[in-house]
Design a protein around this motif. Structure first.
Motif, PDB file in Angstrom:
ATOM      1  N   TRP A 248     -15.514   2.629 -14.772  1.00  0.00           N
ATOM      2  CA  TRP A 248     -15.115   1.408 -14.066  1.00  0.00           C
ATOM      3  C   TRP A 248     -13.423   1.063 -14.664  1.00  0.00           C
ATOM      4  O   TRP A 248     -13.984   0.895 -16.139  1.00  0.00           O
ATOM      5  CB  TRP A 248     -15.718   0.219 -13.683  1.00  0.00           C
ATOM      6  CG  TRP A 248     -17.089  -0.078 -12.634  1.00  0.00           C
ATOM      7  CD1 TRP A 248     -18.200   0.669 -13.092  1.00  0.00           C
ATOM      8  CD2 TRP A 248     -16.409   0.375 -11.356  1.00  0.00           C
ATOM      9  NE1 TRP A 248     -18.380   0.898 -11.959  1.00  0.00           N
ATOM     10  CE2 TRP A 248     -18.328   0.438 -10.789  1.00  0.00           C
ATOM     11  CE3 TRP A 248     -15.990  -0.283 -10.005  1.00  0.00           C
ATOM     12  CZ2 TRP A 248     -18.639   0.261  -9.229  1.00  0.00           C
ATOM     13  CZ3 TRP A 248     -16.117  -0.531  -8.648  1.00  0.00           C
ATOM     14  CH2 TRP A 248     -17.464  -0.268  -7.999  1.00  0.00           C
ATOM     15  N   GLU A 249     -12.366   1.031 -14.620  1.00  0.00           N
ATOM     16  CA  GLU A 249     -11.547  -0.191 -15.305  1.00  0.00           C
ATOM     17  C   GLU A 249     -10.599  -0.474 -14.270  1.00  0.00           C
ATOM     18  O   GLU A 249     -10.475  -0.289 -13.025  1.00  0.00           O
ATOM     19  CB  GLU A 249     -10.367   1.547 -15.640  1.00  0.00           C
ATOM     20  CG  GLU A 249     -11.321   3.129 -16.139  1.00  0.00           C
ATOM     21  CD  GLU A 249     -11.381   2.913 -17.901  1.00  0.00           C
ATOM     22  OE1 GLU A 249     -10.135   1.443 -17.946  1.00  0.00           O
ATOM     23  OE2 GLU A 249     -11.938   3.295 -18.624  1.00  0.00           O
ATOM     24  N   ARG A 250     -10.381  -1.353 -15.368  1.00  0.00           N
ATOM     25  CA  ARG A 250      -9.021  -2.005 -14.764  1.00  0.00           C
ATOM     26  C   ARG A 250      -7.618  -1.472 -15.400  1.00  0.00           C
ATOM     27  O   ARG A 250      -7.269  -0.975 -16.298  1.00  0.00           O
ATOM     28  CB  ARG A 250      -9.033  -3.654 -15.692  1.00  0.00           C
ATOM     29  CG  ARG A 250     -10.435  -4.422 -14.862  1.00  0.00           C
ATOM     30  CD  ARG A 250     -10.750  -5.356 -15.291  1.00  0.00           C
ATOM     31  NE  ARG A 250     -11.428  -6.273 -15.075  1.00  0.00           N
ATOM     32  CZ  ARG A 250     -12.027  -7.225 -14.221  1.00  0.00           C
ATOM     33  NH1 ARG A 250     -10.729  -7.110 -13.519  1.00  0.00           N
ATOM     34  NH2 ARG A 250     -13.227  -7.796 -13.927  1.00  0.00           N
ATOM     35  N   LEU A 251      -6.831  -1.579 -14.696  1.00  0.00           N
ATOM     36  CA  LEU A 251      -5.592  -0.761 -14.731  1.00  0.00           C
ATOM     37  C   LEU A 251      -3.998  -1.249 -14.692  1.00  0.00           C
ATOM     38  O   LEU A 251      -4.077  -1.897 -13.015  1.00  0.00           O
ATOM     39  CB  LEU A 251      -5.218   0.541 -14.225  1.00  0.00           C
ATOM     40  CG  LEU A 251      -3.758   0.729 -14.138  1.00  0.00           C
ATOM     41  CD1 LEU A 251      -3.660   1.483 -16.378  1.00  0.00           C
ATOM     42  CD2 LEU A 251      -3.786   3.359 -13.630  1.00  0.00           C
ATOM     43  N   GLU A 252      -3.277  -2.319 -15.151  1.00  0.00           N
ATOM     44  CA  GLU A 252      -2.175  -2.659 -14.700  1.00  0.00           C
ATOM     45  C   GLU A 252      -1.068  -2.601 -14.653  1.00  0.00           C
ATOM     46  O   GLU A 252      -0.291  -1.196 -15.651  1.00  0.00           O
ATOM     47  CB  GLU A 252      -2.261  -4.204 -15.936  1.00  0.00           C
ATOM     48  CG  GLU A 252      -3.210  -5.285 -15.323  1.00  0.00           C
ATOM     49  CD  GLU A 252      -2.568  -6.866 -16.095  1.00  0.00           C
ATOM     50  OE1 GLU A 252      -1.200  -6.316 -17.642  1.00  0.00           O
ATOM     51  OE2 GLU A 252      -3.161  -7.826 -16.239  1.00  0.00           O
ATOM     52  N   VAL A 253       0.189  -2.253 -13.409  1.00  0.00           N
ATOM     53  CA  VAL A 253       1.361  -1.738 -13.760  1.00  0.00           C
ATOM     54  C   VAL A 253       2.279  -3.035 -13.185  1.00  0.00           C
ATOM     55  O   VAL A 253       2.143  -3.052 -12.954  1.00  0.00           O
ATOM     56  CB  VAL A 253       0.925  -0.776 -12.356  1.00  0.00           C
ATOM     57  CG1 VAL A 253       2.213   0.013 -12.133  1.00  0.00           C
ATOM     58  CG2 VAL A 253      -0.343   0.176 -12.319  1.00  0.00           C
ATOM     59  N   GLU A 254       2.925  -2.374 -14.694  1.00  0.00           N
ATOM     60  CA  GLU A 254       4.043  -2.496 -14.754  1.00  0.00           C
ATOM     61  C   GLU A 254       5.571  -2.900 -13.982  1.00  0.00           C
ATOM     62  O   GLU A 254       5.925  -1.348 -14.431  1.00  0.00           O
ATOM     63  CB  GLU A 254       4.368  -3.600 -15.954  1.00  0.00           C
ATOM     64  CG  GLU A 254       6.205  -3.894 -16.528  1.00  0.00           C
ATOM     65  CD  GLU A 254       6.338  -5.300 -16.165  1.00  0.00           C
ATOM     66  OE1 GLU A 254       7.353  -5.453 -14.953  1.00  0.00           O
ATOM     67  OE2 GLU A 254       5.215  -6.546 -16.797  1.00  0.00           O
ATOM     68  N   VAL A 255       5.743  -3.705 -12.988  1.00  0.00           N
ATOM     69  CA  VAL A 255       6.906  -3.620 -11.548  1.00  0.00           C
ATOM     70  C   VAL A 255       7.628  -4.061 -11.978  1.00  0.00           C
ATOM     71  O   VAL A 255       8.724  -4.161 -11.057  1.00  0.00           O
ATOM     72  CB  VAL A 255       5.633  -2.762 -10.464  1.00  0.00           C
ATOM     73  CG1 VAL A 255       5.052  -2.194  -9.909  1.00  0.00           C
ATOM     74  CG2 VAL A 255       4.826  -4.763 -10.046  1.00  0.00           C
ATOM     75  N   GLY A 256       8.055  -4.326 -12.643  1.00  0.00           N
ATOM     76  CA  GLY A 256       9.218  -4.722 -12.968  1.00  0.00           C
ATOM     77  C   GLY A 256      10.743  -4.644 -12.323  1.00  0.00           C
ATOM     78  O   GLY A 256      11.750  -4.667 -12.321  1.00  0.00           O
ATOM     79  N   GLY A 257      11.398  -2.761 -13.444  1.00  0.00           N
ATOM     80  CA  GLY A 257      11.629  -2.619 -12.864  1.00  0.00           C
ATOM     81  C   GLY A 257      12.107  -2.257 -10.975  1.00  0.00           C
ATOM     82  O   GLY A 257      12.827  -1.359 -10.829  1.00  0.00           O
ATOM     83  N   ALA A 258      11.220  -1.872 -10.537  1.00  0.00           N
ATOM     84  CA  ALA A 258      10.891  -1.736  -9.341  1.00  0.00           C
ATOM     85  C   ALA A 258      11.608  -1.957  -8.056  1.00  0.00           C
ATOM     86  O   ALA A 258      11.809  -3.817  -8.246  1.00  0.00           O
ATOM     87  CB  ALA A 258       9.886  -1.384  -8.946  1.00  0.00           C
ATOM     88  N   ALA A 259      12.125  -1.948  -7.337  1.00  0.00           N
ATOM     89  CA  ALA A 259      13.492  -2.631  -6.057  1.00  0.00           C
ATOM     90  C   ALA A 259      12.853  -2.762  -4.902  1.00  0.00           C
ATOM     91  O   ALA A 259      13.089  -3.740  -4.773  1.00  0.00           O
ATOM     92  CB  ALA A 259      15.094  -2.187  -6.507  1.00  0.00           C
ATOM     93  N   ASP A 260      12.107  -1.930  -5.172  1.00  0.00           N
ATOM     94  CA  ASP A 260      11.255  -1.554  -3.221  1.00  0.00           C
ATOM     95  C   ASP A 260       9.423  -0.973  -3.126  1.00  0.00           C
ATOM     96  O   ASP A 260       9.657  -0.952  -4.254  1.00  0.00           O
ATOM     97  CB  ASP A 260      11.716  -1.020  -2.411  1.00  0.00           C
ATOM     98  CG  ASP A 260      12.350   0.661  -2.951  1.00  0.00           C
ATOM     99  OD1 ASP A 260      11.738   1.159  -3.447  1.00  0.00           O
ATOM    100  OD2 ASP A 260      13.461   1.126  -2.615  1.00  0.00           O
TER     101      ASP A 260
END
Length: 424
Positions: A248-260
């Motif tokens: 089992w893994e926790r994955l944080e995804v930084e989406v600050g640069g995503a526009a949509d």
């Protein structure tokens, strides 16, 4: 001399709630505890260890049928044929009060009594193992106080199922302190009950090996036992022995640069690919993905957890087929503009923010809103209610929380729409 210290195996743990997860690798999860234990026995035979210690919670309460017991007896029979004795202590999950079924164990398995602490001696190795099993599941007395004195000139091992002190996530069974364990003058304390690997002392060694196989997202990361090497001078090394078969893994995804939304999905796919490349083995992964960051897409993501999970599942399937499973997807992003920045705009969106901030104090409006939305949710299909946590909050009458959650997303969407109109 080498021995294996393991605990919290929870053979055939039922994995509660598994059916509610779409596309879950149910068969792999149900068989994981057995396969991990078989790997542990394989390692014991391959390494020709001198003995094995099981410090409680071998089982997960009473068996549904005898298959669980038959499996354990078979594995102990393999160790018996290899000349490896096993010292077994029962914890809260397999206490005498919890177990109604028993099978005769091979001669190499030595049990710790539940009435008082006893000592098993291995004369050829000059090893003394001290321990006491649980008689009742809810054992709250300090069992360590009744453990016998160390045998002079021998390697002394204390076997204890305990929460120690300070582990709030675990029931406070057989509580004691590290200082009390140190006072016994043993060389090694083989603990069980806490599912995370931890070395709490090296003088003497006080060790939780963690559980053998993660069963849910709260048990993320590598799982296994420990291999202990000792000599006449005492304990020489304690090394992790990883045997889990599904992780089992926790994955944080930084989406600050995503526009949509498509950009968010693309970033999640890249993060999953990086997670796969970082693995040192080919075990299946059950992953909780959490989207974080200040992003212009925050408003567009509101309420789309279910759709986003399907999109991320598709990314996982494209990357590695059946090896990746998305246990859950959470959206914890924030708007690109915070409340202070919106207030500074001095426009209609700022006025709307001020109005929404006053809504929770309007009792009549909140009651009316609650009634209207509860009527709406009463007509909604069950799958929609399960997919949207906001519906559960509405049913519970938590409208202040709903307004607080909706406000940033609504304002972000309006600001984005305004920018789009200005661009055209």
């Amino acid at each position: 001399m080498k021995f294996i210290h393991t605990a919290d195996i929870h053979l055939d743990s039922p994995l509660c709630g598994l059916a509610s997860y779409q596309n879950a690798p149910a068969q792999a999860l149900r068989g994981a505890s057995r396969e991990a234990f078989t790997r542990l026995v394989d390692a014991a035979i391959d390494e020709a260890v001198d003995f094995m210690v099981i410090a409680g919670d071998l089982y997960d309460g009473n068996w549904r049928d005898y298959n669980t017991g038959h499996f354990f007896v078979r594995e102990m029979g393999r160790l018996n044929q290899a000349g490896i004795p096993v010292y077994l202590l029962y914890g809260n999950h397999d206490a005498e009060s919890e177990m109604t079924r028993r099978l005769t164990l091979p001669a190499n398995v030595h049990l710790f009594d539940s009435r008082k602490a006893i000592t098993h001696k291995i004369e050829a190795l000059r090893v003394a193992l001290h321990g006491r099993s649980f008689k009742e599941a809810a054992t709250t007395e300090n069992l360590a106080l009744g453990y016998p004195a160390a045998v002079p000139g021998w390697l002394n091992i204390g076997v204890l199922h305990t929460a120690l002190e300070g582990y709030a996530a675990h029931a406070r069974y057989a509580p004691c302190s590290v200082q009390e364990l140190q006072a016994k003058a043993y060389d090694y304390w083989a603990l069980g009950h806490v599912h995370e690997y931890a070395v709490l002392s090296e003088a003497p060694w006080v060790v939780f090996p963690g559980n053998l196989q993660g069963r849910h997202i709260r048990e993320a990361g590598p799982r296994g036992a420990v291999m202990v090497t000792a000599s006449e001078a005492g304990i020489q090394s304690v090394e992790r022995l990883i045997v889990d078969v599904l992780r089992w893994e926790r994955l944080e995804v930084e989406v600050g640069g995503a526009a949509d939304l498509p950009a968010v999905v693309s970033l999640a796919g890249q993060a999953l690919e990086a997670l796969l490349l970082a693995q040192t083995g080919a075990w299946p992964l059950a992953v909780r993905v959490t989207l974080v960051g200040r992003t212009p897409a925050h408003g567009a993501l509101f309420g789309l957890e279910a759709q986003l999970r399907e999109e991320v599942l598709a990314q996982a399937a494209a990357l590695s087929g059946d090896r990746l499973w998305i246990e859950k997807l959470r959206i914890e992003t924030t708007p690109a503009l915070d409340a202070a920045q919106i207030s500074a705009r001095a426009d209609a969106i700022a006025d709307l923010q001020a109005l929404l901030a006053e809504v929770p104090q309007d009792g009549d409006f909140m009651r009316s809103l609650t009634e209207d939305l509860q009527q709406l949710t009463a007509k909604a299909p069950l799958e929609l209610i399960d997919a949207l946590p906001e519906f559960k909050a509405i049913r519970a009458g938590d409208m202040a929380g709903i307004v607080a959650a909706v406000t940033p997303a609504l304002l972000a969407q309006l600001a984005q729409a305004e920018q789009g109109q200005a661009g055209t």
